[in-house]
Design an enzyme around this catalytic site. Structure first.
Site, PDB file in Angstrom:
ATOM      1  CG  LEU A  33     -25.395  15.034  -1.370  1.00 65.89           C
ATOM      2  CD1 LEU A  33     -26.310  14.738  -0.343  1.00 65.89           C
ATOM      3  CD2 LEU A  33     -24.193  14.752  -1.201  1.00 65.89           C
ATOM      4  CG  HIS A  37     -22.566  11.695  -2.238  1.00 61.20           C
ATOM      5  ND1 HIS A  37     -22.520  12.281  -3.338  1.00 61.20           N
ATOM      6  CD2 HIS A  37     -21.045  12.042  -1.750  1.00 61.20           C
ATOM      7  CE1 HIS A  37     -21.539  12.723  -3.691  1.00 61.20           C
ATOM      8  NE2 HIS A  37     -20.904  12.711  -2.607  1.00 61.20           N
ATOM      9  CD  GLN A  61     -11.178  18.563  -1.205  1.00 67.81           C
ATOM     10  OE1 GLN A  61     -11.531  18.650   0.135  1.00 67.81           O
ATOM     11  NE2 GLN A  61     -11.369  17.506  -1.937  1.00 67.81           N
ATOM     12  CD  GLU A 148     -13.467   0.163  -0.518  1.00 67.78           C
ATOM     13  OE1 GLU A 148     -13.204  -0.595   0.561  1.00 67.78           O
ATOM     14  OE2 GLU A 148     -14.097  -0.468  -1.352  1.00 67.78           O
ATOM     15  CG  ASP A 150     -12.320   9.988  -3.985  1.00 70.75           C
ATOM     16  OD1 ASP A 150     -11.967  10.430  -5.002  1.00 70.75           O
ATOM     17  OD2 ASP A 150     -13.551  10.099  -3.842  1.00 70.75           O
ATOM     18  CD  GLN A 153     -11.171  11.689  -0.099  1.00 66.20           C
ATOM     19  OE1 GLN A 153     -10.721  12.911  -0.316  1.00 66.20           O
ATOM     20  NE2 GLN A 153     -12.333  11.509   0.113  1.00 66.20           N
ATOM     21  CE  LYS A 184     -25.115   7.503 -10.138  1.00 66.12           C
ATOM     22  NZ  LYS A 184     -25.934   8.509 -10.772  1.00 66.12           N
ATOM     23  CB  SER A 186     -20.162  15.543  -7.859  1.00 68.06           C
ATOM     24  OG  SER A 186     -20.433  14.842  -6.597  1.00 68.06           O
ATOM     25  NE  ARG A 187     -13.600  17.307 -10.198  1.00 64.21           N
ATOM     26  CZ  ARG A 187     -13.167  17.283  -8.806  1.00 64.21           C
ATOM     27  NH1 ARG A 187     -13.113  16.019  -8.118  1.00 64.21           N
ATOM     28  NH2 ARG A 187     -12.524  18.369  -8.131  1.00 64.21           N
TER      29      ARG A 187
END
Ligand code: PAF
EC number: 6.3.2.1
Length: 281
Positions: A33, A37, A61, A148, A150, A153, A184, A186-187
């Site tokens: 996180l 998040h 996924q 947003e 993604d 998604q 931002k 996580s990757r």
């Protein structure tokens, strides 16, 4: 805050919430996180009486050659963030709990999953909709909060919720950026210091496009501007740059409606996405 790992236990807890007329805000995540998040959790906190965050790195996924095994994980750190943000339940199931032996049901949204990220990641959205459907069923949440960044998604899940009559209101939340503009993710943790600087080409290119868009509504030339900006970065390799309708995700040529400018770029081995939602005044 309670950390729950089984579906049976969380359902019992949710039944108790429902008996007490609580409203449930749900933030689905794959963990590791960050402030993005946290902004979703903070919004959920304001709008609901109970908050659930899920942490589940959803194997279905990820494509065969993607980063499932290296995806960053830090349950302890995530748990602290959730606790400090007023989360009531952290749901962290195992893969076996979510996909027990014999699991064979999948949810697939067609059409809008074929373009943009769906082109380079063919089975990705099927994995996303399957897990999100399960999580919405498990949590019976009042509202679910999605970022947003993604945007595709979000649209795919929105379509699933509408088509399958799911009783959850989706809340799209704006992209959270670092001070220097990097969205931002996580990757981002995969990037070394040189790559981290290169990665700024995504937000810089979108910023340039935004300025141009106020005077130029030709999609092809806006795409060219973005392409030129990103191509200045030796470590960057473009996956796609597209301007599509926010509604249908279909490419447009002249910007006469609200559009999504979506980009996916490899910085070294790390694939990053970013976007700009441009609304016609
Ligand atoms: O956006 C994510 O983190 C994931 O795709 C989601 C929605 C939690 C499903 O695994």
């Amino acid at each position: 805050m309670e950390v729950i790992t089984t579906i049976k236990e969380i359902k019992n807890k949710i039944n108790e919430f429902k008996r007490n007329n609580e409203t449930i805000g749900f933030v689905p995540t794959m963990g590791y996180l960050h402030e993005g998040h946290k902004s979703l959790i903070d919004r959920a906190r304001i709008e609901n009486t109970k908050i659930i965050v899920s942490i589940f790195v959803n194997p279905i996924q990820f494509g065969e050659n993607e980063d499932l095994s290296t995806y960053p994980r830090n349950l302890e750190g995530d748990s602290d963030i959730c606790k400090n943000s007023g989360v009531d339940i952290l749901f962290a199931p195992t893969v076996q709990e979510m996909y027990p032996n014999g699991f064979s049901s999948f949810v697939e949204v067609t059409g809008i999953t074929d373009c943009l990220c769906g082109k380079s990641r063919p089975s990705h959205f099927r994995g996303v909709t399957t897990v999100v459907m399960k999580l919405l069923n498990i949590t019976s949440c009042t509202k679910a909060y999605l970022g947003e960044k993604d945007f595709q998604q979000y649209k795919v899940i929105e379509k699933m919720v509408k088509d399958l009559n799911i009783d959850t209101t989706l809340v799209p939340c704006p992209i959270y950026r670092e001070d220097d503009g990097l969205a931002k993710s996580s990757r981002n943790s995969y990037l070394n210091s040189e790559e981290r600087i290169s990665a700024l080409c995504l937000s810089k290119a979108l910023k340039k496009a935004k300025i141009e868009l106020d005077k130029n509504k030709d999609a092809k030339s806006i795409i060219e501007i973005i392409k030129n900006e990103i191509s200045k970065e030796p470590l960057a390799k473009i996956d796609y740059i597209e301007i599509v309708s926010q509604d249908t995700l279909k490419p447009i040529t002249t910007i006469k409606e609200n559009v999504l400018i979506a980009i996916a770029v490899f910085i070294g081995k790390t694939r990053l996405i970013d976007n700009l939602l441009y609304n016609i005044k």
